[in-house]
Design a protein around this motif. Structure first.
Motif, PDB file in Angstrom:
ATOM      1  N   VAL A 245       0.978  -1.270   0.086  1.00 25.14           N
ATOM      2  CA  VAL A 245      -0.108  -0.144  -0.106  1.00 25.14           C
ATOM      3  C   VAL A 245       0.916   1.379  -0.019  1.00 25.14           C
ATOM      4  O   VAL A 245       0.885   2.110  -0.812  1.00 25.14           O
ATOM      5  N   PHE A 246       1.640   1.572   1.270  1.00 28.48           N
ATOM      6  CA  PHE A 246       2.443   2.575   1.152  1.00 28.48           C
ATOM      7  C   PHE A 246       3.265   2.529   2.278  1.00 28.48           C
ATOM      8  O   PHE A 246       3.283   1.605   3.143  1.00 28.48           O
ATOM      9  N   ARG A 247       4.460   3.178   2.229  1.00 27.25           N
ATOM     10  CA  ARG A 247       5.454   2.933   3.191  1.00 27.25           C
ATOM     11  C   ARG A 247       5.147   3.484   4.586  1.00 27.25           C
ATOM     12  O   ARG A 247       4.913   4.791   4.779  1.00 27.25           O
ATOM     13  N   ALA A 248       4.918   2.606   5.388  1.00 24.40           N
ATOM     14  CA  ALA A 248       4.089   2.941   6.838  1.00 24.40           C
ATOM     15  C   ALA A 248       5.421   2.852   7.961  1.00 24.40           C
ATOM     16  O   ALA A 248       6.273   2.166   7.817  1.00 24.40           O
ATOM     17  N   ASP A 249       5.184   3.825   8.800  1.00 25.30           N
ATOM     18  CA  ASP A 249       6.319   3.717  10.007  1.00 25.30           C
ATOM     19  C   ASP A 249       5.814   2.860  10.897  1.00 25.30           C
ATOM     20  O   ASP A 249       4.746   2.192  11.137  1.00 25.30           O
ATOM     21  N   PHE A 250       6.854   2.300  11.933  1.00 26.15           N
ATOM     22  CA  PHE A 250       6.495   1.116  12.793  1.00 26.15           C
ATOM     23  C   PHE A 250       6.725   1.985  14.316  1.00 26.15           C
ATOM     24  O   PHE A 250       7.613   2.814  14.213  1.00 26.15           O
ATOM     25  N   PHE A 251       6.272   1.349  15.202  1.00 29.84           N
ATOM     26  CA  PHE A 251       6.493   1.784  16.695  1.00 29.84           C
ATOM     27  C   PHE A 251       7.971   1.889  16.888  1.00 29.84           C
ATOM     28  O   PHE A 251       8.796   0.999  16.433  1.00 29.84           O
ATOM     29  N   ASP A 252       8.390   2.855  17.716  1.00 29.75           N
ATOM     30  CA  ASP A 252       9.818   2.625  18.223  1.00 29.75           C
ATOM     31  C   ASP A 252       9.802   1.682  19.305  1.00 29.75           C
ATOM     32  O   ASP A 252       8.986   1.386  19.867  1.00 29.75           O
ATOM     33  N   ALA A 253      11.099   1.379  19.771  1.00 32.97           N
ATOM     34  CA  ALA A 253      11.305   0.381  20.655  1.00 32.97           C
ATOM     35  C   ALA A 253      10.640   0.569  21.983  1.00 32.97           C
ATOM     36  O   ALA A 253      10.207  -0.620  22.399  1.00 32.97           O
ATOM     37  N   LYS A 254      10.556   1.817  22.403  1.00 27.76           N
ATOM     38  CA  LYS A 254      10.139   1.896  23.949  1.00 27.76           C
ATOM     39  C   LYS A 254       8.704   1.716  23.715  1.00 27.76           C
ATOM     40  O   LYS A 254       8.061   1.038  24.628  1.00 27.76           O
ATOM     41  N   PHE A 255       7.911   2.010  22.635  1.00 25.73           N
ATOM     42  CA  PHE A 255       6.403   1.866  22.354  1.00 25.73           C
ATOM     43  C   PHE A 255       6.273   0.389  22.664  1.00 25.73           C
ATOM     44  O   PHE A 255       5.482  -0.206  23.183  1.00 25.73           O
ATOM     45  N   ALA A 256       7.071  -0.269  21.593  1.00 28.19           N
ATOM     46  CA  ALA A 256       6.960  -1.854  21.539  1.00 28.19           C
ATOM     47  C   ALA A 256       7.278  -2.562  22.783  1.00 28.19           C
ATOM     48  O   ALA A 256       6.407  -3.534  23.251  1.00 28.19           O
ATOM     49  N   VAL A 257       8.202  -2.120  23.594  1.00 26.10           N
ATOM     50  CA  VAL A 257       8.363  -2.780  24.899  1.00 26.10           C
ATOM     51  C   VAL A 257       7.210  -2.528  25.798  1.00 26.10           C
ATOM     52  O   VAL A 257       6.696  -3.599  26.666  1.00 26.10           O
ATOM     53  N   ALA A 258       6.606  -1.372  25.819  1.00 26.87           N
ATOM     54  CA  ALA A 258       5.409  -0.919  26.387  1.00 26.87           C
ATOM     55  C   ALA A 258       4.378  -1.961  26.307  1.00 26.87           C
ATOM     56  O   ALA A 258       3.415  -2.084  27.210  1.00 26.87           O
ATOM     57  N   GLY A 259       4.083  -2.149  25.246  1.00 26.95           N
ATOM     58  CA  GLY A 259       3.098  -2.737  24.486  1.00 26.95           C
ATOM     59  C   GLY A 259       3.163  -4.489  25.095  1.00 26.95           C
ATOM     60  O   GLY A 259       2.432  -4.911  25.421  1.00 26.95           O
ATOM     61  N   VAL A 260       4.380  -5.002  25.161  1.00 28.93           N
ATOM     62  CA  VAL A 260       4.653  -6.183  25.321  1.00 28.93           C
ATOM     63  C   VAL A 260       4.437  -6.382  27.131  1.00 28.93           C
ATOM     64  O   VAL A 260       3.643  -7.230  27.614  1.00 28.93           O
ATOM     65  N   LEU A 261       4.808  -5.293  27.597  1.00 30.47           N
ATOM     66  CA  LEU A 261       4.563  -5.143  29.222  1.00 30.47           C
ATOM     67  C   LEU A 261       3.132  -4.929  29.478  1.00 30.47           C
ATOM     68  O   LEU A 261       2.636  -5.441  30.597  1.00 30.47           O
TER      69      LEU A 261
END
Lengths: 282, 230
Positions: A245-261
């Protein structure tokens, strides 16, 4: 603590289907949250880029004396929200139009476009409300014919971003509640299945905290695995969108860790509520 | 060491289980608690290890009183007591040594202590050779010995046994009793509930008899207030 970990891990072997179900539910709750989070994130990033281009353009009535406009130019440039203000003559406007818009390529009459004052906003003052307020102030000058600032689409983008955030939160919370309930019932079954063991633990002097700990570890581990799974699913969705579709950005590491936590926290919460209630029954 | 002062226990559904019971058990004593089924023997034992609290009166074990004990005092008390039951209450999916080790693990004992201690306890109860057996592979008498080894894991001051020979044949009963005598000789007080009057007479230890929730006989004071209550 060693025993608590061993017992918690044993629980996965004892009820693999239920464990997988709990992990999947947590994963989907966080995935729903993550998916809409990604939409909100990408809209936000797009908005930042768009915002950098936000300009207020005030068109000037023909025949306005140069000294009037240059005084006004100084006033406008001094507005606290304004980064810069510059005068664009009809010739410059035509030049720009010919560069940016193909249909102007064979127009050579500079009188066709009016002169304008182009205003760029400072970072942090590019939201629709502030831009609109500045535009209204500029509009009060007698020599200003009209003011344009792309009001509608800026507002629309903001609205989409807020909606995506809201939908993500609502769906995420709904799934999270379901996950808490499912984890709660698997823990309830685990507590009842291990009633004998628990009664022996109590008999030999185990504290309530000690008896609870394997169940809490089990819940938190399921949550953690669910969180990791959700992160994987979100990354997969992101790469599919980026590819097709289009080049999309992904979460930064901090947000990813927060999501897993957050997953671990959901698991912990579900088991804490359940184990507290059902330990009294055994 | 264990003192009951005017203890009454009323259960909401089944009514009065104990009525105004007062008794005193000293350090290192061997006491039989006897009486017919439903007389209140098990209730007395449950009051000692704070499984139940008295409706009226006070139960005091060491320095822990039923009147003031909080939730966290219960595990503290139980580490000073060992409890065995008629149905053994072993964990069927664990080996004999794991069952005994379990009692040490839940109290946070380090692994370096657990291994040697479990071996010693199993040798003490005569099951050194069956450490890796599962409970179902053992006879009733052997299973009760495992339960006793587990009860001794935390070096209790008192061993409470609720009908420990109720499911055993004569030979196994004699073996378990001999084991309890040995434990008592080493300084641990034993309180054993049994409805087997012959057994209590044969052994010659102190006998407390309960009937319909009342203490009706105490061999330590045969003419005392308990007897007068009959």
């Amino acid at each position: 603590m060693r025993l608590a970990w061993r017992e918690a891990l044993l629980a996965f072997r004892r009820a693999p289907v239920l464990s997988a179900l709990s992990i999947t539910t947590i994963a989907f709750s966080l995935f729903a949250f993550g998916l809409f989070g990604l939409v909100a994130l990408n809209i936000r990033n797009a908005l930042v880029q768009v915002e950098e281009r936000v300009e207020v353009r005030a068109f000037i009535v023909d025949g306005t004396p140069a000294e009037v406009t240059s005084t006004a130019l100084g006033d406008i440039a001094a507005f606290p929200e304004v980064l810069s203000a510059k005068m664009v003559s009809p010739e410059q406007a035509l030049e720009r139009a010919r560069k940016e818009l193909g249909e102007f390529s064979d127009v050579f009459d500079p009188g066709i476009l009016p002169a304008s004052i182009d205003v760029r906003m400072k970072n942090g003052h590019r939201d629709p409300a502030t831009v609109k307020a500045v535009a209204e102030r500029i509009r009060t000058y007698d020599f200003v014919d009209d003011v344009r600032f792309g009001e509608e689409w800026v507002e629309k983008l903001y609205r989409i971003r807020n909606l995506a955030t809201l939908v993500g939160i609502v769906l995420g919370l709904t799934f999270a509640s379901v996950a808490v309930i499912i984890i709660g019932s698997t823990i309830r079954m685990a507590v009842l299945a291990r009633a004998r063991e628990i009664s022996v633990m109590r008999l030999v002097g185990a504290t309530d905290g000690f008896i609870r700990s394997p169940f809490l570890i089990e819940g938190a581990l399921k949550g953690l695995l669910g969180g990791l799974l959700a992160l994987g699913l979100s990354a997969l969705a992101n790469s599919v969108i980026s590819k097709f579709v289009f080049r999309a950005d992904f979460f930064d590491a901090k947000f990813a860790v927060a999501g897993v936590l957050a997953g671990a926290l959901i698991g912990l919460l579900g088991s804490a509520v359940s184990v507290g209630r059902h330990l009294r029954d055994v | 060491m264990i003192r009951f002062t005017h203890v009454t226990k009323v259960f909401p559904r089944t009514g009065t289980a104990l009525s105004d019971v007062s008794l005193n058990i000293n350090k290192g004593e061997f006491v039989f608690l006897t009486g017919p089924s439903g007389a209140g023997k098990s209730t007395i034992l449950k009051l000692i290890f704070l499984e139940e609290r008295p409706t009226n009166g006070e139960v005091k074990v060491g320095n822990i009183s039923s009147a003031t004990a909080r939730g966290r005092d219960v595990p503290r008390l139980r580490r000073k007591l060992g409890v065995v039951f008629q149905d053994f209450r072993l964990l069927e999916d664990r080996t004999v040594e794991a069952n005994v080790a379990f009692a040490l693990e839940v109290t946070g004992a380090p692994q370096s202590v657990i291994g040697p201690k479990v071996s010693r306890l199993l040798t003490q109860v005569g099951l050194g050779a069956k450490a890796t057996s599962l409970p179902r592979e053992l006879s009733g008498g052997e299973q009760q010995r495992v339960a006793i080894a587990r009860a001794l894991a935390n070096d209790p001051q008192v061993l409470i046994a609720d009908e420990p020979t109720g499911n055993l044949d004569d030979r196994a009963t004699r073996g378990v009793l001999q084991l309890l005598r040995d434990i008592n000789n080493a300084g641990t007080a034993i309180i054993m509930a049994t409805h087997d009057l012959e057994l209590t007479k044969r052994e010659g230890f102190r006998v407390l008899e309960v009937n319909r929730g009342q203490l009706v006989f105490d061999s330590a004071e045969p003419n005392g207030p308990a007897k007068a209550g009959i």
